[in-house]
Design a protein around this motif. Structure first.
Motif, mmCIF file in Angstrom:
data_model
loop_
_atom_site.group_PDB
_atom_site.id
_atom_site.type_symbol
_atom_site.label_atom_id
_atom_site.label_comp_id
_atom_site.label_asym_id
_atom_site.label_seq_id
_atom_site.Cartn_x
_atom_site.Cartn_y
_atom_site.Cartn_z
ATOM 1 N N THR A 43 0.846 -1.188 0.000
ATOM 2 C CA THR A 43 0.000 0.000 0.000
ATOM 3 C C THR A 43 0.887 1.246 0.000
ATOM 4 O OG1 THR A 43 -0.075 0.002 2.416
ATOM 5 C CG2 THR A 43 -1.808 -1.227 1.254
ATOM 6 N N PRO A 44 0.343 2.411 -0.319
ATOM 7 C CA PRO A 44 1.157 3.635 -0.319
ATOM 8 C C PRO A 44 1.829 3.921 1.019
ATOM 9 C CG PRO A 44 -0.887 4.007 -1.507
ATOM 10 C CD PRO A 44 -1.012 2.653 -0.866
ATOM 11 N N ASP A 45 1.212 3.522 2.133
ATOM 12 C CA ASP A 45 1.827 3.756 3.448
ATOM 13 C C ASP A 45 2.655 2.567 3.929
ATOM 14 O OD1 ASP A 45 -0.219 2.009 3.908
ATOM 15 O OD2 ASP A 45 -1.120 3.101 5.568
ATOM 16 N N ARG A 46 2.921 1.608 3.017
ATOM 17 C CA ARG A 46 3.765 0.443 3.310
ATOM 18 C C ARG A 46 3.231 -0.355 4.506
ATOM 19 N NH1 ARG A 46 5.183 2.386 -0.905
ATOM 20 N NH2 ARG A 46 7.318 2.559 -1.692
ATOM 21 N N ALA A 47 1.926 -0.641 4.459
ATOM 22 C CA ALA A 47 1.292 -1.371 5.556
ATOM 23 C C ALA A 47 1.893 -2.761 5.743
ATOM 24 C CB ALA A 47 -0.214 -1.477 5.310
ATOM 25 N N LEU A 48 2.210 -3.456 4.645
ATOM 26 C CA LEU A 48 2.782 -4.799 4.753
ATOM 27 C C LEU A 48 4.210 -4.744 5.283
ATOM 28 C CD1 LEU A 48 1.472 -6.478 1.470
ATOM 29 C CD2 LEU A 48 0.612 -6.776 3.793
ATOM 30 N N ARG A 49 4.990 -3.800 4.778
ATOM 31 C CA ARG A 49 6.379 -3.694 5.217
ATOM 32 C C ARG A 49 6.466 -3.399 6.715
ATOM 33 N NH1 ARG A 49 11.088 0.337 2.770
ATOM 34 N NH2 ARG A 49 12.784 -0.434 4.091
ATOM 35 N N GLN A 50 5.538 -2.615 7.213
ATOM 36 C CA GLN A 50 5.553 -2.248 8.627
ATOM 37 C C GLN A 50 5.413 -3.466 9.542
ATOM 38 O OE1 GLN A 50 2.850 0.987 9.626
ATOM 39 N NE2 GLN A 50 3.318 2.035 7.699
ATOM 40 N N VAL A 51 4.748 -4.511 9.053
ATOM 41 C CA VAL A 51 4.577 -5.724 9.869
ATOM 42 C C VAL A 51 5.412 -6.882 9.311
ATOM 43 C CG1 VAL A 51 2.294 -5.085 10.715
ATOM 44 C CG2 VAL A 51 2.488 -6.373 8.569
ATOM 45 N N ARG A 52 6.334 -6.568 8.399
ATOM 46 C CA ARG A 52 7.272 -7.539 7.822
ATOM 47 C C ARG A 52 6.553 -8.662 7.061
ATOM 48 N NH1 ARG A 52 11.111 -9.895 11.991
ATOM 49 N NH2 ARG A 52 12.299 -10.489 10.136
ATOM 50 N N SER A 53 5.454 -8.313 6.418
ATOM 51 C CA SER A 53 4.744 -9.246 5.549
ATOM 52 C C SER A 53 5.003 -8.854 4.096
ATOM 53 C CB SER A 53 3.243 -9.216 5.835
ATOM 54 O OG SER A 53 2.970 -9.676 7.138
ATOM 55 N N ILE A 54 4.732 -9.781 3.175
ATOM 56 C CA ILE A 54 4.926 -9.459 1.766
ATOM 57 C C ILE A 54 3.780 -9.996 0.919
ATOM 58 C CG2 ILE A 54 7.450 -9.515 2.000
ATOM 59 C CD1 ILE A 54 7.351 -12.116 0.271
ATOM 60 N N LEU A 55 3.553 -9.312 -0.192
ATOM 61 C CA LEU A 55 2.645 -9.759 -1.244
ATOM 62 C C LEU A 55 3.468 -9.727 -2.523
ATOM 63 C CD1 LEU A 55 -0.246 -10.566 -2.085
ATOM 64 C CD2 LEU A 55 -0.702 -8.120 -2.438
ATOM 65 N N ARG A 56 3.569 -10.861 -3.206
ATOM 66 C CA ARG A 56 4.534 -10.993 -4.286
ATOM 67 C C ARG A 56 3.948 -11.695 -5.507
ATOM 68 N NH1 ARG A 56 8.910 -14.757 -2.320
ATOM 69 N NH2 ARG A 56 7.461 -16.346 -3.069
ATOM 70 N N VAL A 57 4.304 -11.175 -6.684
ATOM 71 C CA VAL A 57 4.044 -11.863 -7.949
ATOM 72 C C VAL A 57 5.398 -12.312 -8.473
ATOM 73 C CG1 VAL A 57 3.204 -11.669 -10.306
ATOM 74 C CG2 VAL A 57 1.972 -10.518 -8.452
ATOM 75 N N ARG A 58 5.536 -13.596 -8.778
ATOM 76 C CA ARG A 58 6.822 -14.172 -9.171
ATOM 77 C C ARG A 58 6.710 -14.927 -10.486
ATOM 78 N NH1 ARG A 58 9.999 -17.917 -4.976
ATOM 79 N NH2 ARG A 58 10.895 -15.867 -4.466
ATOM 80 N N ARG A 59 7.697 -14.710 -11.352
ATOM 81 C CA ARG A 59 7.848 -15.550 -12.548
ATOM 82 C C ARG A 59 9.104 -16.373 -12.366
ATOM 83 N NH1 ARG A 59 10.815 -14.997 -17.151
ATOM 84 N NH2 ARG A 59 11.217 -12.782 -16.735
ATOM 85 N N TYR A 60 8.952 -17.683 -12.395
ATOM 86 C CA TYR A 60 10.091 -18.588 -12.230
ATOM 87 C C TYR A 60 10.065 -19.563 -13.390
ATOM 88 C CZ TYR A 60 13.244 -22.007 -9.995
ATOM 89 O OH TYR A 60 14.288 -22.866 -9.712
ATOM 90 N N GLY A 61 10.966 -19.372 -14.343
ATOM 91 C CA GLY A 61 10.895 -20.184 -15.549
ATOM 92 C C GLY A 61 9.636 -19.827 -16.314
ATOM 93 N N SER A 62 8.786 -20.802 -16.549
ATOM 94 C CA SER A 62 7.536 -20.572 -17.270
ATOM 95 C C SER A 62 6.338 -20.428 -16.340
ATOM 96 C CB SER A 62 7.286 -21.729 -18.247
ATOM 97 O OG SER A 62 7.167 -22.961 -17.531
ATOM 98 N N ARG A 63 6.568 -20.505 -15.037
ATOM 99 C CA ARG A 63 5.462 -20.462 -14.067
ATOM 100 C C ARG A 63 5.324 -19.078 -13.450
ATOM 101 N NH1 ARG A 63 6.141 -24.332 -9.429
ATOM 102 N NH2 ARG A 63 3.883 -24.114 -9.218
ATOM 103 N N TRP A 64 4.086 -18.713 -13.123
ATOM 104 C CA TRP A 64 3.785 -17.489 -12.387
ATOM 105 C C TRP A 64 3.125 -17.865 -11.069
ATOM 106 C CZ3 TRP A 64 4.875 -12.456 -13.861
ATOM 107 C CH2 TRP A 64 5.329 -12.276 -15.168
ATOM 108 N N LEU A 65 3.545 -17.207 -9.987
ATOM 109 C CA LEU A 65 3.028 -17.522 -8.658
ATOM 110 C C LEU A 65 2.632 -16.251 -7.929
ATOM 111 C CD1 LEU A 65 5.861 -20.030 -7.697
ATOM 112 C CD2 LEU A 65 3.506 -20.676 -8.238
#
Length: 208
Positions: A43-65
């Motif tokens: 979020t703009p106020d870094r709500a996840l970072r403040q509690v050391r959580s993450i939301l991530r989109v990852r491409r690894y090879g041909s897969r997306w997670l």
């Protein structure tokens, strides 16, 4: 899929020697060395970072997670937390939905990753598995990532010649910021430099 992950990172200096060590311990590749491209959203106020959580989109090879990781438990030696992860087929649509919900890209990081696992020995109970090892080559150094039970992590680390004093629970984002501070550069994204395009070879004209 929902589960609790427990992991550590260990900095390594010799990637070929580490690959050889893993093979000698019976680890076998379960995914070939591939570029992994990660995008963290917050979020703009870094709500996840403040509690050391993450939301991530990852491409690894041909897969997306798509992955959510909760706040780590208080533990100086291991990083243990809830992980929710699912494979996605429409990454652009998912990212657009997340942005509408208030989550925007805040950090991109890349690494080349090769994953290993030990085959289950004969006679071992069905469904029981050990941990997983990832060998990561990043713009800020090379790392082993050991994921499994605490006892498994300690055992494999010892077999590889490491101890708890070699563990780090820092994220790649934190390692990148530390590297930028040491080098006196302004942080951006942790990505590999783009390769310059090759110049086409000149075709020699046949002599008349």
């Amino acid at each position: 899929m929902r589960h609790r992950e427990t992991e550590v990172k260990i900095r390594v200096t010799n990637v070929p020697a580490t690959r050889k060590q893993l093979r000698s311990l019976g680890f076998r590749p379960i995914h070939p060395r591939s570029l992994e491209d990660n995008l963290l959203l917050d979020t703009p106020d870094r709500a996840l970072r403040q509690v050391r959580s993450i939301l991530r989109v990852r491409r690894y090879g041909s897969r997306w997670l798509l992955t959510y990781k909760g706040t780590p438990d208080p533990d100086q030696n291991y990083k243990s937390r809830v992980e929710l992860e699912t494979e996605i087929k429409e990454p652009r649509a998912i990212q657009s939905i997340l942005e509408v919900l208030g989550f925007h890209p805040v950090f991109r990081y890349q690494k080349y990753r090769m994953q290993y696992r030990q085959p289950v020995p004969e006679g071992r109970k069905s469904g029981v598995r050990g941990g997983e090892v990832s060998l990561d080559e990043t713009p800020v150094g090379n790392f082993l990532e050991l994921e499994g039970s605490r006892a498994w992590i300690d055992r494999v680390a010892r077999q590889l010649g490491y101890s708890r004093s070699d563990y780090t629970t820092a994220s790649y984002g934190a390692l990148y910021l530390d590297d930028c501070r040491k080098r006196g550069v302004i942080p951006g994204d942790m990505v590999f430099p783009e390769r310059a395009p090759r110049h086409p070879r000149r075709v020699r004209k046949p002599q008349k």
